[in-house]
Design a protein around this motif. Structure first.
Motif: not given
Length: 395
Positions: A289-290, A295-319
């Motif tokens: 898996y990959k 984390r972007l510091r600031g820009g989230g809800e209520d002034g918090g940080d904004y987080l995002s990402g991709s969970w990538i399976s060995p065959d390339g499927n993305v969550t």
């Protein structure tokens, strides 16, 4: 992504001093022009790391309705203000010593496509600047170098720096990332070369990259949201490279092998005005898996940080991972260049049963380039094991 302040010059040759002077003059002219044409910012507004939160003005906007097209989107997007071709690799030499490499080409627009004041007849006119970074690290040492070029006017991208799509080729001088199949515009089989000098120490590499999985589109079909109010970038990766090649350290050649990750991203306003920088992870896990997480510091809800990402399976499927699916907590800091930099993290994905410690192999991976930032190889331990890279800006 990597734009800040001019801190120091390391042993530049006369020609490179000339190029840096030209670049800085062009940047100064562009800043003055933009200041004249834009409304004054609100008193409490910022522009983030190196101005990447500035208003996009007449530049093209990254929007989720756009569909990525290949091989065209492997090439440059001059209607957008900023983009990069960003390669990192976790390697081992024949003795099992870990090494990390970075190769990055940045394109920065100086004027929007609607600007009609460009003197295109001048041989010195340009609306694009190019910057390249190369770095090589061992557990004990870290070397880096940078180069600059101006783009040629008009649609022709040939010259000192540029990117073409068929066949794919990205370069600044002899620092090159290009397809080994000269009839192909895809990114499946590439070679990368660079050679630099850092404090009189020479370093370099020539590596062959072979993709063993598909391209990965982040976010919604390649639109990666960066703030709670919806702005973002176009972003995709090739995280499945196997690597074979050689690195050079002060004339000594080492055979190396390992894994590499290529990021492609472009936008005209990648950050919100309240965001000051980011912490960006690309991880190869031992079970295949990959993970890409930021984390972007600031820009989230209520002034918090904004987080995002991709969970990538060995065959390339993305969550896709939203803010509620990721926990990123700094657990150790190191003082580097008079800054407190987080060099160890706890990273949790409860939905994937992942709970790991991500740690820099060596804290001192600061790139004291014209636009300084931290970039280095990391280890992963805990519920999963692995290796990867971490980038941190705005500290």
């Amino acid at each position: 992504m990597r734009f800040g302040g001019f801190k120091r010059l390391r042993r530049f040759s006369t020609s490179r001093r000339l190029w840096v002077a030209l670049v800085l003059l062009a940047l100064l002219a562009a800043v003055l022009l933009l200041q004249q044409r834009s409304e004054p910012p609100d008193e409490d507004s910022g522009n983030g790391y190196a101005g990447l939160g500035e208003d996009a003005m007449e530049y093209a906007q990254a929007e989720p309705s756009h569909s990525l097209q290949f091989p065209g989107d492997h090439g440059p997007h001059p209607d957008y203000r900023i983009e990069w071709w960003y390669l990192t690799a976790n390697l081992e030499d024949e003795n099992g010593e870990p090494l990390g490499i970075q190769w990055t080409l940045f394109r920065q627009a100086l004027a929007s496509p609607d600007d009609e004041d460009d003197d295109s007849d001048s041989p010195w006119s340009t609306d694009q600047l190019w910057m390249a970074h190369a770095a090589l690290s061992t557990p004990q040492d870290h070397w880096f170098d940078e180069r600059f070029a101006r783009g040629r006017p008009g649609p022709d991208q040939q010259g000192q720096a540029g990117v073409t799509t068929e066949p794919f080729s990205a370069w600044l001088d002899d620092w090159q990332l290009m397809s080994r199949d000269r009839d192909s515009g895809d990114l499946d089989s590439l070679s990368v070369t660079a050679r630099g000098i850092d404090d009189d120490n020479t370093f370099g590499y020539r590596l062959d990259l072979t993709a063993e999985g598909p391209l990965v589109l982040h976010g919604v079909d390649g639109f990666s949201q960066k703030t709670a109010d919806g702005q973002g970038s176009f972003y995709y990766s090739q995280p499945f490279y196997r690597v074979e090649g050689q690195v050079e350290i002060d004339g000594e050649m080492r055979n190396v092998s390992g894994r590499a990750w290529l990021d492609r991203e472009w936008s005209s306003q990648i950050m919100g005005p309240a965001q000051q920088g980011w912490d960006w992870f690309s991880l190869h896990l031992a079970d295949g898996y990959k993970l890409m997480a930021f984390r972007l510091r600031g820009g989230g809800e209520d002034g918090g940080d904004y987080l995002s990402g991709s969970w990538i399976s060995p065959d390339g499927n993305v969550t896709n991972l939203d803010d509620d699916a990721i926990e990123l907590i700094p657990t150790e800091h190191s003082e580097i260049e008079d800054r407190e930099i987080p060099t160890q993290w706890r990273l949790r994905l409860p939905g994937q049963d992942l709970d790991v410690t991500v740690k820099a192999r060596h804290p001192d991976r600061w790139l004291d380039t014209v636009f300084p930032y931290w970039e280095g190889d990391v280890t992963v331990e805990g519920s999963h094991s692995g290796i990867g890279f971490l980038e941190m800006t705005g500290y």
